[in-house]
Design a protein around this motif. Structure first.
Motif, PDB file in Angstrom:
ATOM      1  N   LEU A 151       0.870  -1.023  -0.068  1.00  0.00           N
ATOM      2  CA  LEU A 151      -0.087  -0.050   0.003  1.00  0.00           C
ATOM      3  C   LEU A 151       1.051   1.323   0.185  1.00  0.00           C
ATOM      4  CD1 LEU A 151      -2.744  -0.972   2.704  1.00  0.00           C
ATOM      5  CD2 LEU A 151      -2.907  -1.049  -0.023  1.00  0.00           C
ATOM      6  N   THR A 152       0.381   2.311  -0.510  1.00  0.00           N
ATOM      7  CA  THR A 152       0.999   3.801  -0.615  1.00  0.00           C
ATOM      8  C   THR A 152       1.361   4.117   0.705  1.00  0.00           C
ATOM      9  OG1 THR A 152      -0.205   4.290  -2.524  1.00  0.00           O
ATOM     10  CG2 THR A 152       1.047   6.127  -1.254  1.00  0.00           C
ATOM     11  N   VAL A 241       4.127  12.291 -11.115  1.00  0.00           N
ATOM     12  CA  VAL A 241       3.282  11.494 -12.304  1.00  0.00           C
ATOM     13  C   VAL A 241       3.019  10.000 -11.886  1.00  0.00           C
ATOM     14  CG1 VAL A 241       3.706  11.562 -14.936  1.00  0.00           C
ATOM     15  CG2 VAL A 241       5.264  12.682 -13.483  1.00  0.00           C
ATOM     16  N   ASN A 242       2.439  10.026 -10.736  1.00  0.00           N
ATOM     17  CA  ASN A 242       1.875   8.777 -10.175  1.00  0.00           C
ATOM     18  C   ASN A 242       2.752   7.764 -10.044  1.00  0.00           C
ATOM     19  OD1 ASN A 242      -0.555   9.819 -12.826  1.00  0.00           O
ATOM     20  ND2 ASN A 242      -0.995  10.075 -10.513  1.00  0.00           N
ATOM     21  N   PHE A 243       4.044   7.950 -10.016  1.00  0.00           N
ATOM     22  CA  PHE A 243       4.962   6.860  -9.382  1.00  0.00           C
ATOM     23  C   PHE A 243       4.697   6.271  -8.326  1.00  0.00           C
ATOM     24  CE2 PHE A 243       8.969   5.121  -7.643  1.00  0.00           C
ATOM     25  CZ  PHE A 243       9.391   4.609  -8.741  1.00  0.00           C
ATOM     26  N   PRO A 244       4.477   5.269  -7.720  1.00  0.00           N
ATOM     27  CA  PRO A 244       3.748   4.477  -6.495  1.00  0.00           C
ATOM     28  C   PRO A 244       4.601   4.436  -5.300  1.00  0.00           C
ATOM     29  CG  PRO A 244       4.216   2.830  -7.955  1.00  0.00           C
ATOM     30  CD  PRO A 244       4.729   3.912  -8.975  1.00  0.00           C
ATOM     31  N   LYS A 245       5.935   4.585  -5.629  1.00  0.00           N
ATOM     32  CA  LYS A 245       6.941   4.288  -4.339  1.00  0.00           C
ATOM     33  C   LYS A 245       7.825   5.643  -4.227  1.00  0.00           C
ATOM     34  CE  LYS A 245       5.450   0.410  -3.600  1.00  0.00           C
ATOM     35  NZ  LYS A 245       4.478   0.293  -2.311  1.00  0.00           N
ATOM     36  N   SER A 246       8.646   5.425  -2.727  1.00  0.00           N
ATOM     37  CA  SER A 246       9.346   6.651  -2.352  1.00  0.00           C
ATOM     38  C   SER A 246      10.727   6.519  -3.158  1.00  0.00           C
ATOM     39  CB  SER A 246       9.402   6.302  -1.003  1.00  0.00           C
ATOM     40  OG  SER A 246       8.207   6.762  -0.164  1.00  0.00           O
ATOM     41  N   ILE A 247      11.229   5.626  -3.731  1.00  0.00           N
ATOM     42  CA  ILE A 247      12.528   5.461  -4.174  1.00  0.00           C
ATOM     43  C   ILE A 247      12.340   4.631  -5.474  1.00  0.00           C
ATOM     44  CG2 ILE A 247      13.764   5.839  -2.098  1.00  0.00           C
ATOM     45  CD1 ILE A 247      14.352   2.627  -2.360  1.00  0.00           C
ATOM     46  N   CYS A 256      16.694   2.140 -15.217  1.00  0.00           N
ATOM     47  CA  CYS A 256      16.183   3.146 -14.159  1.00  0.00           C
ATOM     48  C   CYS A 256      14.681   3.079 -13.947  1.00  0.00           C
ATOM     49  CB  CYS A 256      16.358   4.551 -14.576  1.00  0.00           C
ATOM     50  SG  CYS A 256      15.736   5.074 -16.216  1.00  0.00           S
ATOM     51  N   HIS A 257      14.400   3.780 -12.812  1.00  0.00           N
ATOM     52  CA  HIS A 257      12.893   3.878 -12.568  1.00  0.00           C
ATOM     53  C   HIS A 257      12.187   2.411 -12.177  1.00  0.00           C
ATOM     54  CE1 HIS A 257      12.897   7.729 -15.375  1.00  0.00           C
ATOM     55  NE2 HIS A 257      13.584   7.805 -14.227  1.00  0.00           N
ATOM     56  N   GLY A 258      12.882   1.659 -11.611  1.00  0.00           N
ATOM     57  CA  GLY A 258      12.336   0.346 -11.299  1.00  0.00           C
ATOM     58  C   GLY A 258      11.219   0.692  -9.985  1.00  0.00           C
ATOM     59  N   ILE A 259      10.292  -0.030  -9.911  1.00  0.00           N
ATOM     60  CA  ILE A 259       9.531   0.309  -8.862  1.00  0.00           C
ATOM     61  C   ILE A 259       9.449  -0.695  -7.814  1.00  0.00           C
ATOM     62  CG2 ILE A 259       6.935   0.059  -8.163  1.00  0.00           C
ATOM     63  CD1 ILE A 259       6.237   0.998 -11.078  1.00  0.00           C
ATOM     64  N   PRO A 260       9.796  -0.556  -6.401  1.00  0.00           N
ATOM     65  CA  PRO A 260      10.242  -1.306  -5.393  1.00  0.00           C
ATOM     66  C   PRO A 260       8.967  -2.557  -5.134  1.00  0.00           C
ATOM     67  CG  PRO A 260      10.711   0.898  -4.793  1.00  0.00           C
ATOM     68  CD  PRO A 260       9.960   0.700  -5.943  1.00  0.00           C
ATOM     69  N   ASP A 261       9.002  -3.900  -5.057  1.00  0.00           N
ATOM     70  CA  ASP A 261       7.981  -4.865  -5.219  1.00  0.00           C
ATOM     71  C   ASP A 261       8.448  -5.785  -4.181  1.00  0.00           C
ATOM     72  OD1 ASP A 261       9.922  -6.271  -6.729  1.00  0.00           O
ATOM     73  OD2 ASP A 261       8.641  -5.883  -8.545  1.00  0.00           O
ATOM     74  N   GLN A 262       8.185  -7.186  -4.451  1.00  0.00           N
ATOM     75  CA  GLN A 262       8.115  -8.124  -3.440  1.00  0.00           C
ATOM     76  C   GLN A 262       9.611  -8.924  -3.831  1.00  0.00           C
ATOM     77  OE1 GLN A 262       6.387  -8.078  -0.812  1.00  0.00           O
ATOM     78  NE2 GLN A 262       5.325  -6.410  -1.695  1.00  0.00           N
ATOM     79  N   ARG A 263      10.083  -8.632  -5.042  1.00  0.00           N
ATOM     80  CA  ARG A 263      11.167  -9.347  -5.340  1.00  0.00           C
ATOM     81  C   ARG A 263      12.481  -9.544  -4.476  1.00  0.00           C
ATOM     82  NH1 ARG A 263      16.413  -9.522  -7.415  1.00  0.00           N
ATOM     83  NH2 ARG A 263      16.945 -11.028  -9.160  1.00  0.00           N
ATOM     84  N   PRO A 398       5.328  -2.419 -19.213  1.00  0.00           N
ATOM     85  CA  PRO A 398       3.956  -1.862 -19.360  1.00  0.00           C
ATOM     86  C   PRO A 398       3.536  -0.972 -18.068  1.00  0.00           C
ATOM     87  CG  PRO A 398       3.690  -4.170 -19.879  1.00  0.00           C
ATOM     88  CD  PRO A 398       5.179  -3.882 -19.476  1.00  0.00           C
ATOM     89  N   ASP A 399       4.497  -1.043 -16.952  1.00  0.00           N
ATOM     90  CA  ASP A 399       3.961  -0.016 -15.863  1.00  0.00           C
ATOM     91  C   ASP A 399       4.238   1.136 -16.077  1.00  0.00           C
ATOM     92  OD1 ASP A 399       6.720   0.271 -15.659  1.00  0.00           O
ATOM     93  OD2 ASP A 399       7.030  -1.123 -13.956  1.00  0.00           O
TER      94      ASP A 399
END
Length: 454
Positions: A151-152, A241-247, A256-263, A398-399
């Motif tokens: 969650l945000t 621009v709606n990026f969902p995470k803090s880093i 670049c611009h990888g979104i932090p997730d569960q990996r 696609p994200d």
């Protein structure tokens, strides 16, 4: 021994079968017996599930047709078409799907491309619940998104926020004017930049200290987010621009611009941590690439791309002083990258930074670029070369954020926020003596090393 009575395959039908079969299924070598012609017709049209409709907030149990008149408008046209009362088709042939699946054992290239846009059940790990939201996307390397995203993360209301924090629109950046219009900071503003950049370095170092095999990128995001709050600062990427995470967390072939997730990170990975803080009305931006485990440092190619990126940034910074042309760093960076048989990403560039996250000047990292402008005392900007082992070309997931190399080979990046002084440059995001990471010798630096664009 008795045999079970064969029943009609029609939707919700329990009648015994007749000799009637679907003629198309017969051609495909499949059995499909119905009890009657009426049952066959009824089964031809049924409701179906559409994740695309669900993504738009529509009924998840309907297939929505698309108006050709609005095709050029994309998603916006789709919404407009629904709101203005055009025909909405909620019926789709379930039995036709069987035909298409059977006919596509050897699909054409065109059909394969069309299939990329169609809803596909998301394969989910039964133990962890982790899934890839884009199972049909042609990834170029081994990295996959690991959803669901957490969650945000929230911030105390007392923390000062940039203008895009609520709706994701950085309105203050939309009137950049001519590329030659570059902000020159006064003494008070320079002190504001020094402070936020020092805080950003602190947050990066705290986050980098947690990098190890087994930690998830979402956990790193949480660590950085909490460190921002402790410093009364807003994490600038959050909702930009709606990026969902803090880093941003970019692993291996992710540029670049990888979104932090569960990996979870594994021994042998490299990871770039891109940190930006907003504090006192100013942004401070920096990033570094780190080795994950001893296996990463033992790979000569991995070390070559990481250290080449680090060295490219260091060499470019040596140029910075009053009078430097903003097109010049790219010449130095590409020359060194090519000497190491690496390539320079062209899509993403350095940028001005101050009260705005991104502004003039533009600072490309490749040679023979057309950037305009001359460095003057009081200007702040970033240099952040992205260096690849293979081709310089990139593709986006696609994200709409994650950028990767098109050949799946590794990419590394380093970034500093710089202040032009009267006689040179001040690296506002400079490393502390105890900062994690640091240089690693490149094996075979004096020999011809294979790989990269020639």
């Amino acid at each position: 021994m008795t045999t079970a009575k064969r029943l009609c395959i029609g939707v919700a039908c329990a009648n015994p079968i007749s000799t009637l079969q679907c003629p198309t299924c017969l051609k495909l070598g499949k059995e499909s017996f119905f009890c009657s012609q009426d049952c066959f017709k009824t089964s031809w049209v049924t409701f179906s599930y559409s994740p695309f409709g669900l993504a738009l907030g529509l009924s998840p149990y309907a297939h929505y047709s698309y108006s050709p008149l609005n095709r050029r408008d994309g998603r916006r046209g789709f919404r407009k078409w629904l709101s203005t009362g055009y025909r909405l088709t909620s019926l789709k042939s379930e039995h036709k799907i069987v035909h298409k699946q059977s006919a596509r054992k050897n699909p054409t290239l065109l059909q394969s491309l069309k299939d990329l846009t169609k809803p596909t059940p998301l394969p989910t790990d039964s133990e962890t619940g982790i899934f890839d939201p884009f199972p049909n996307f042609p990834y170029t390397g081994s990295i996959r998104p690991a959803y669901p995203l957490s969650l945000t993360r929230k911030l105390p209301p007392s923390i000062r926020r940039p203008d895009y924090s609520e709706d994701g629109v950085p309105r203050s950046e939309q009137n950049r004017g001519s590329p030659k219009n570059i902000t020159i900071l006064n003494a008070e503003e320079i002190e504001g930049m020094r402070k936020v950049c020092r805080l950003a370095r602190e947050v990066l170092d705290i986050c980098a200290a947690a990098v190890r095999p087994g930690v998830t990128t979402d956990e790193l995001d949480e660590i950085a987010h909490k460190a921002c709050i402790e410093r009364d600062s807003y994490p600038s990427p959050l909702n930009y621009v709606n990026f969902p995470k803090s880093i941003c967390t970019s692993i291996n072939e992710v540029i670049c611009h990888g979104i932090p997730d569960q990996r979870k990170l594994v021994n042998g990975d490299i990871i770039n941590l891109d940190i930006t803080l907003y504090h006192g009305g100013f942004h401070g931006d920096l990033n570094e690439t780190y080795y994950v485990g001893d296996k990463a440092k033992a790979n000569p190619d991995t070390v070559r791309v990481v250290e080449t990126s680090r060295d490219c940034l260091d060499e470019a910074i040596k140029l910075v002083k009053p009078g430097m042309l903003f097109r010049d760093p790219g010449n130095v960076i590409e020359k060194l990258a090519k000497q190491r048989n690496c390539s320079v990403v062209r899509t993403y560039i350095g940028h001005g930074i101050n009260q705005l996250f991104h502004c003039n000047p533009n600072v490309p990292h490749y040679a023979k670029n057309k950037a305009v402008g001359v460095a003057k005392p009081g200007m702040c900007f970033t240099i952040e070369p992205m260096i690849n082992l293979g081709t310089h070309k990139d593709t986006t997931w696609p994200d709409k954020w994650t950028s990767t190399t098109t050949d799946g080979k590794m990419s590394a990046q380093f970034e500093h926020t710089l202040l032009v002084t009267e006689d040179g440059v001040e690296v506002l995001t400079a490393r502390f003596p105890d900062s994690p990471g640091g240089k690693t010798p490149i094996p075979g630096i004096g020999r011809n090393v294979e790989g990269g664009d020639k």
